[in-house]
Structure formats: C-alpha cells, structure tokens
Write a protein that holds these residues in place. Sequence first.
Motif, PDB file in Angstrom:
ATOM      1  N   TYR A  33      17.535 -12.407  11.054  1.00 51.61           N
ATOM      2  CA  TYR A  33      18.796 -13.220  11.419  1.00 51.61           C
ATOM      3  C   TYR A  33      19.922 -12.504  10.490  1.00 51.61           C
ATOM      4  CZ  TYR A  33      22.375 -16.144   9.689  1.00 51.61           C
ATOM      5  OH  TYR A  33      23.633 -16.676   9.356  1.00 51.61           O
ATOM      6  N   GLU A  79      21.388 -22.811   5.880  1.00 51.75           N
ATOM      7  CA  GLU A  79      20.786 -23.589   7.063  1.00 51.75           C
ATOM      8  C   GLU A  79      20.220 -24.812   6.614  1.00 51.75           C
ATOM      9  OE1 GLU A  79      20.172 -23.452  11.214  1.00 51.75           O
ATOM     10  OE2 GLU A  79      21.261 -22.180  10.047  1.00 51.75           O
ATOM     11  N   ASN A  81      18.673 -28.727   6.831  1.00 48.91           N
ATOM     12  CA  ASN A  81      17.706 -29.419   7.919  1.00 48.91           C
ATOM     13  C   ASN A  81      17.998 -31.089   7.523  1.00 48.91           C
ATOM     14  OD1 ASN A  81      16.167 -30.572   9.776  1.00 48.91           O
ATOM     15  ND2 ASN A  81      14.077 -30.124   8.555  1.00 48.91           N
ATOM     16  N   TYR A  97      10.507 -26.197  11.328  1.00 45.43           N
ATOM     17  CA  TYR A  97      12.105 -25.853  10.709  1.00 45.43           C
ATOM     18  C   TYR A  97      12.223 -24.277  11.013  1.00 45.43           C
ATOM     19  CZ  TYR A  97      15.370 -24.102   7.350  1.00 45.43           C
ATOM     20  OH  TYR A  97      16.472 -23.481   6.760  1.00 45.43           O
ATOM     21  N   SER A 100      12.539 -23.735  14.958  1.00 44.79           N
ATOM     22  CA  SER A 100      13.846 -24.060  15.479  1.00 44.79           C
ATOM     23  C   SER A 100      14.920 -22.981  14.937  1.00 44.79           C
ATOM     24  CB  SER A 100      14.080 -25.459  14.782  1.00 44.79           C
ATOM     25  OG  SER A 100      13.468 -26.561  15.166  1.00 44.79           O
ATOM     26  N   PHE A 101      14.969 -22.372  13.786  1.00 46.91           N
ATOM     27  CA  PHE A 101      15.574 -21.478  13.211  1.00 46.91           C
ATOM     28  C   PHE A 101      15.620 -20.048  14.104  1.00 46.91           C
ATOM     29  CE2 PHE A 101      16.305 -17.815  10.619  1.00 46.91           C
ATOM     30  CZ  PHE A 101      17.346 -17.939   9.877  1.00 46.91           C
ATOM     31  N   SER A 102      14.402 -19.889  14.418  1.00 49.51           N
ATOM     32  CA  SER A 102      14.293 -18.413  15.321  1.00 49.51           C
ATOM     33  C   SER A 102      14.595 -19.009  16.641  1.00 49.51           C
ATOM     34  CB  SER A 102      12.974 -18.438  15.513  1.00 49.51           C
ATOM     35  OG  SER A 102      12.767 -17.382  16.211  1.00 49.51           O
ATOM     36  N   ALA A 103      14.607 -20.284  17.170  1.00 48.01           N
ATOM     37  CA  ALA A 103      15.272 -20.473  18.426  1.00 48.01           C
ATOM     38  C   ALA A 103      16.918 -20.443  18.615  1.00 48.01           C
ATOM     39  CB  ALA A 103      14.647 -21.931  19.052  1.00 48.01           C
ATOM     40  N   LYS A 104      17.178 -21.110  17.465  1.00 48.63           N
ATOM     41  CA  LYS A 104      18.772 -21.240  17.110  1.00 48.63           C
ATOM     42  C   LYS A 104      19.495 -19.694  17.485  1.00 48.63           C
ATOM     43  CE  LYS A 104      22.356 -23.265  14.082  1.00 48.63           C
ATOM     44  NZ  LYS A 104      22.573 -23.770  12.687  1.00 48.63           N
ATOM     45  N   TYR A 105      18.796 -18.899  16.686  1.00 51.00           N
ATOM     46  CA  TYR A 105      19.651 -17.585  16.529  1.00 51.00           C
ATOM     47  C   TYR A 105      18.958 -16.464  17.521  1.00 51.00           C
ATOM     48  CZ  TYR A 105      21.694 -19.743  12.555  1.00 51.00           C
ATOM     49  OH  TYR A 105      22.599 -20.797  11.773  1.00 51.00           O
ATOM     50  N   GLU A 106      18.130 -17.073  18.264  1.00 48.72           N
ATOM     51  CA  GLU A 106      17.615 -16.311  19.476  1.00 48.72           C
ATOM     52  C   GLU A 106      16.971 -15.054  18.800  1.00 48.72           C
ATOM     53  OE1 GLU A 106      20.977 -15.535  21.862  1.00 48.72           O
ATOM     54  OE2 GLU A 106      20.687 -17.397  22.936  1.00 48.72           O
TER      55      GLU A 106
END
Length: 568
Positions: A33, A79, A81, A97, A100-106
């Motif tokens: 990230y 970040e 939650n 968590y 979702s963090f990985s998905a949010k920032y691709e």
Amino acid sequence: MPSYERADKPIHEPRQLKVICIGAGASGLLLAYKLQRSFEKFELTVYEKNEDISGTWLENNYPGCACDVPAHAYTFSFEPNPNWSSVYAGSKEIRQYFVSFSAKYELSKYIKLCHRVSKAVWDEIKGVWDVEVTNLADGTVIRDSCNMLVNATGILNTWRWPAIPGLQDYKGTCLHTANWDESVDLTGKHVGLIGNGSSAIQVLPAILPIVDKVTSFIRSPTWVSPVRALESRMYTEEERAKFANDPQALLNYRKELETGTNEIYPLFISDSAAQKATFESMSAIMKEKLQREDLENLVIPTWPVGCRRLTPGVNYLESLGSSQVEVVYGEIQKITEKGCVSNGQEYPVDILICATGFDTSFKPRFSVIGSKGKNLADVWNIEPKCYLGFAVPDFPNYFTICGPGSPSGNGPFLIAVEAQADYMLKMMNRWQTENIHSFSPKAEAVEDFIAFRDEYMKKTVWSGGCRSWYKNNTVSGKVIALWPGSTMHHLEALAEPRYEDWNFKYVGNRFAFLGNGFSQAESDKTADHAYYIRNGDDGPLISRVKQIKVTSKSGTVSRRNSGDAIVF
C-alpha cells in the motif's frame, strides 16, 4: 541508472525500482500500500506461500482464536474499521479486515499466491538480489531479481511441536493450535491441552462447553486478565451504527483505546510505582476469578507483570477452576500411546492439543546470502543482531519487518510496523533518486544499538524470571525481541533516518543525481514555479522538539498520575 544517464535529467529524477516482498500478511500488505501510494516508476512482487493473503490470521483458526488487544486498536492508523462485531474480534473477522484492505487499494495485482521463496543471493556486481521461488502449485522453480528485498514473513509464523519425547508414539488425534484441523470433532472428548500461553488461554474456554473433560498441562504460571477493564462483549447495533455514521466518534473511541494501550508502558519498568501497584491489583483480580487457593499457588506468578506478553484471558481463569478441568502442574516427561506422563503419572486423553508456540529464533525461513557470502541464519545462529529492528550489516538493500529489537510487545503493534515501513521507503527513495548502488547499516552502529538495548533491558520486567519468547523461550537469556522503549518512543526514534549509521556505495560520481541543473518542479509544466512564495510561514518546524509538540498536540490533554496502578 549509471551516473552518465543522469546528465540530461532534472535533479532527483527517479529510476526504475524493483522490490520483492516476502509474505502477504499485515506487514506485506502495508508495504505494498505505502509503496503504491508514494512511488512512481516501481515494480513490486509479493510472494506468499499460502493459498490466500493475511498471514497469521489465515493460518490460525483454532477455537477461540482472537485478537489479544481491542480490535479497534488493531488497525492501521489511517484505516479504521467501524464494523468490528466485538471488543476482541475473532481471527476470521480480523482476516477479513486485511482482505478488505487489499481489495480497497487493489493490492492483489502485486501478489503471487502459493509461491515460496527458497533462496536469495546478493549479486555485488549487479547490485541486485537474485531470488529463487518455488511455485507450490506445480513445483516449478522461478528465478527473479530485485533492487530491494523485504522479508515480511512475520515473527510468529513457523509453528513447532513441543520437544517432548514420545510425541510420535501418541495414538490419539494430535493437533497444534497454529495448524488446526477443523474436521476434528471435540464433542464429548477428553482433551489434553499443553501450555498456558496466549493460544491455550483462548482455547480452553472456547472448547469447554462441548468437551467432556480437559486435562490442562501447565509448567509455569502466567499473568492473565482482560486489559483495561474491557471485558469481551459484542458491540450493540447502535454503537456500530454510530461508528459507521460518525467518523469523529469512531476516531475519539480509537484514540481512547490507543491512549490506554500506550499508557500501559510504565508497568514494564521494574520496581516502578505502576509495576508494584499493578502487581497487587492483578493478583487480587486473578484470585477473585479463580476462587481456588490451590490454583492460585500454581497460576499466579511471582515474577513481574508483563515479563511475558500480557494476555486477556476472557473466562480462562473461571474455566481453569471448573469441575471439568484437571490441572497438572510441571514438566511433561514423555508422551505415550495414550497421553502424557507428568510427575511420574500417566494422563490418558482422547485428543491432544499442543498450544506450544513458534520458532522465535528470528532466523529467516529461507537462505539469505549477503555481500560476504555468509548465510544470515549462520550469522544469527548465536544472537540475531539487527539495526533498529529491521536491517543487517553486510546484507545490502535488505529489510526485515519487525526483526529482533522491534516493539512487538511494547505497545500498539501495527503502528510500529508502519514506522518501520516508512523508514524503509525513505531509504528506497534515496536509492531511486540518487546514484546509489547499495546500502547497509554499519556494523559498529548495530553493535552500539545492541549495547544500548542490553543495558536498557536490565531495568525492565522483560529481564525477569519468566520463560518468554522475548528471550527465545529461555528464562534468563538476553531480551532480543523487543525495542528498548515504548512504541511511541520507537515512532520518534524512526521519524528521521540516521544516514550516518549506513554504508552507502555509489555508481560513479555521488553527485551525478544533480543532473542537468533543473529542478523537478521546472520539468513539470503544470506545476507552480513559485510555490515557495506565501503570505506567512506555514512550513514545517525544524527542531525535533517543536515538531513533536505540534504533532502530538502538546498541552491539549491532562494526564493521570503515572504512579497509579494500570487499570485492568
């Protein structure tokens, strides 16, 4: 980029940076990230041995597995939650968590799952790490290389069976908390539980409602209590709605928890007023929960509070005193076909659960060969010595997140990971924008840090008479795992790199980065070419003391007496 290639470029023109990160747990995802957020002209590959991301929170799914600090204090600083379901969230929820963090920032575009790094060798001539990776899906071996190598495999990652004779002779089902088999049914069984560390403390109350009996094998006492009076509970729908819809309310709550976590630190100083008061209050709390004098003498330590990692034992002490639980105190001499032998008596069990921890030697799980042809595992065979917890002499352009000497038990953990990641990226930034071949910490700087740490540890409870992974599972060994100070102390220490502690090797003229005499701003036709002209001085303060006073909002908060007992 050789020096001659910079002649027609503006100052600090970035060259291509290639980074390999090993591990896609919390620290690996954070590095991805931060690299993505701050850098251009970079290539990143994160190799992850597991079939999915999130590291320890993917691997650990034993009954009762949960965060041992309040979940709202176990997030990245930036970040939050709002959706945590309970104070001490379970492992599956914590894993979500990070997913979702990985998905949010691709971040998935950087990650290669089911790929295990087996070897890394520094090439001094090319100034790169040659990395050997095995694709676990088909067994093929991949050759890769990078300018920067980051080991983000974590501390508590390689689980281990207990070193007890006869373990292989046991005929029942044997489980390890870090390699849990969810297909095993514990219902109505007589279960043997080895250990009373963090995992065992969570397992016992979780399995007690379904098993017939538990024989708990304990070889030493441990401090157990919910932290800061935060008993485990579910958040109400109203609370979760407020957190989701009122960011300031959530921020205030998070800061309250974070403040409480940071203010625990005084108890880690031996003979401090906070330590003495907390020792008395913790003893009283544990006695109240146990309600059995025979167990009090076995379970409540005489060594200082905090010598081992504090663990919130939600219902553990009450469970230990249950009629369903038999406590066997002392070493296990051997394991037989039927169960465990302790104090000369055999205790047959149907299922044996080993909550016996991890390899905490800090040696890398793969071969790392540095500039002098030495393997890091050999260099660290006697004692793992690390610069500020994340870099090693003679291992150029190599970082290990939360290596020996990091604040893994000093306060908020993920905040410390952020500080180390930021420092690493500052070093990478210098490499990318200057004419640097490689860098590594000076051996004398590391020795000075180790000497300071060792002297500091003498006044802490971590040097007390407990067996702890902070001391590589010894009672009287050196405290090698921890930072010599609080987590907030760690943040300030790492805020600015001490470049004088590093050996830099250059390609050509070290000032070649000055380039063609033009600035980066001048090369950008869309930039304000008079950006430094303003109506007032709003620039950053230069002195460290004033910087931290502004950052920490000095003068805005009143504090309790530091000699009070820490509230549990």
